[in-house]
Design a protein around this motif. Structure first.
Motif, PDB file in Angstrom:
ATOM      1  N   LEU A  59      37.414 -27.350 -61.037  1.00 40.68           N
ATOM      2  CA  LEU A  59      36.717 -27.827 -62.228  1.00 40.68           C
ATOM      3  C   LEU A  59      37.660 -28.585 -63.163  1.00 40.68           C
ATOM      4  O   LEU A  59      37.327 -29.675 -63.649  1.00 40.68           O
ATOM      5  N   LEU A  62      38.606 -31.905 -61.644  1.00 36.16           N
ATOM      6  CA  LEU A  62      37.500 -32.869 -61.742  1.00 36.16           C
ATOM      7  C   LEU A  62      37.431 -33.496 -63.129  1.00 36.16           C
ATOM      8  O   LEU A  62      37.132 -34.689 -63.265  1.00 36.16           O
ATOM      9  N   GLU A  63      37.720 -32.708 -64.155  1.00 36.50           N
ATOM     10  CA  GLU A  63      37.718 -33.251 -65.515  1.00 36.50           C
ATOM     11  C   GLU A  63      38.782 -34.343 -65.659  1.00 36.50           C
ATOM     12  O   GLU A  63      38.539 -35.386 -66.263  1.00 36.50           O
ATOM     13  N   VAL A  66      37.571 -37.500 -63.769  1.00 37.11           N
ATOM     14  CA  VAL A  66      36.559 -38.235 -64.536  1.00 37.11           C
ATOM     15  C   VAL A  66      37.229 -39.010 -65.668  1.00 37.11           C
ATOM     16  O   VAL A  66      36.909 -40.178 -65.914  1.00 37.11           O
ATOM     17  N   VAL A  90      30.451 -40.310 -62.548  1.00 38.72           N
ATOM     18  CA  VAL A  90      30.393 -39.229 -63.530  1.00 38.72           C
ATOM     19  C   VAL A  90      29.206 -38.319 -63.243  1.00 38.72           C
ATOM     20  O   VAL A  90      29.312 -37.092 -63.355  1.00 38.72           O
ATOM     21  N   LEU A  91      28.079 -38.893 -62.856  1.00 36.80           N
ATOM     22  CA  LEU A  91      26.895 -38.092 -62.539  1.00 36.80           C
ATOM     23  C   LEU A  91      27.164 -37.152 -61.359  1.00 36.80           C
ATOM     24  O   LEU A  91      26.853 -35.959 -61.414  1.00 36.80           O
ATOM     25  N   ARG A  93      30.124 -36.120 -60.207  1.00 41.03           N
ATOM     26  CA  ARG A  93      31.148 -35.127 -60.561  1.00 41.03           C
ATOM     27  C   ARG A  93      30.614 -34.103 -61.555  1.00 41.03           C
ATOM     28  O   ARG A  93      30.995 -32.944 -61.521  1.00 41.03           O
ATOM     29  N   THR A  94      29.710 -34.527 -62.431  1.00 44.96           N
ATOM     30  CA  THR A  94      29.095 -33.576 -63.355  1.00 44.96           C
ATOM     31  C   THR A  94      28.225 -32.587 -62.584  1.00 44.96           C
ATOM     32  O   THR A  94      28.239 -31.386 -62.875  1.00 44.96           O
ATOM     33  N   PHE A  95      27.481 -33.069 -61.602  1.00 47.38           N
ATOM     34  CA  PHE A  95      26.680 -32.175 -60.770  1.00 47.38           C
ATOM     35  C   PHE A  95      27.579 -31.185 -60.024  1.00 47.38           C
ATOM     36  O   PHE A  95      27.270 -29.994 -59.943  1.00 47.38           O
ATOM     37  N   SER A  97      30.562 -30.156 -60.979  1.00 44.32           N
ATOM     38  CA  SER A  97      31.084 -29.229 -61.981  1.00 44.32           C
ATOM     39  C   SER A  97      30.035 -28.190 -62.351  1.00 44.32           C
ATOM     40  O   SER A  97      30.332 -27.001 -62.454  1.00 44.32           O
ATOM     41  N   PHE A  98      28.809 -28.652 -62.546  1.00 41.98           N
ATOM     42  CA  PHE A  98      27.710 -27.750 -62.891  1.00 41.98           C
ATOM     43  C   PHE A  98      27.490 -26.725 -61.780  1.00 41.98           C
ATOM     44  O   PHE A  98      27.360 -25.535 -62.033  1.00 41.98           O
ATOM     45  N   GLU A 101      30.294 -24.190 -61.737  1.00 38.88           N
ATOM     46  CA  GLU A 101      30.193 -23.273 -62.870  1.00 38.88           C
ATOM     47  C   GLU A 101      29.128 -22.210 -62.612  1.00 38.88           C
ATOM     48  O   GLU A 101      29.342 -21.025 -62.880  1.00 38.88           O
TER      49      GLU A 101
END
Length: 121
Positions: A59, A62-63, A66, A90-91, A93-95, A97-98, A101
């Motif tokens: 995580l 990934l931040e 990005v 970003v979409l 990588r956000t998915f 990360s989500f 989490e």
């Protein structure tokens, strides 16, 4: 060296830092897991913290990745095409990360943290 080259170098450095965070986190979590198992701990007791440590390293990495993409794409040449590609990255990588989490916390982000039931413990 012009500003575009400096920004590209900074973006690349942030990407390298992100990869480094993932690698160092994975090696550290694996070493701690191996130590716990070898020192007599039960495999399943060591597995969950290992998985959480590895997930946290991914995580955080990934931040950084990005951030590197944002620096290189928006600061150097903000065209509609490059911003669209950035939005897709970003979409995705956000998915990721989500999903990580949710996997680490065993709950949806909008759910409150589980507290031990009264009388437990």
């Amino acid at each position: 060296m012009d500003i575009a080259e400096v920004i590209e170098a900074v973006g690349t450095a942030v990407d390298v830092a992100g990869v480094g965070v993932i690698v160092i986190g994975a090696v550290g979590a694996t070493a701690l897991f191996a130590y716990r198992v070898v020192s007599g701990g039960a495999f399943m007791e060591a597995y969950r913290p290992y998985r959480q440590g590895l997930g946290r390293a991914i995580l955080l990495g990934l931040e950084f990745l990005v951030a590197g993409d944002i620096i290189r794409t928006v600061a150097v040449s903000p065209t509609f095409a490059t911003v669209g590609v950035l939005a897709g990255i970003v979409l995705i990588r956000t998915f990721l990360s989500f999903s990580l989490e949710v996997e680490l916390e065993n709950r949806w982000p909008w759910q409150s943290r589980r507290s031990p039931s009264p009388g437990a413990g």
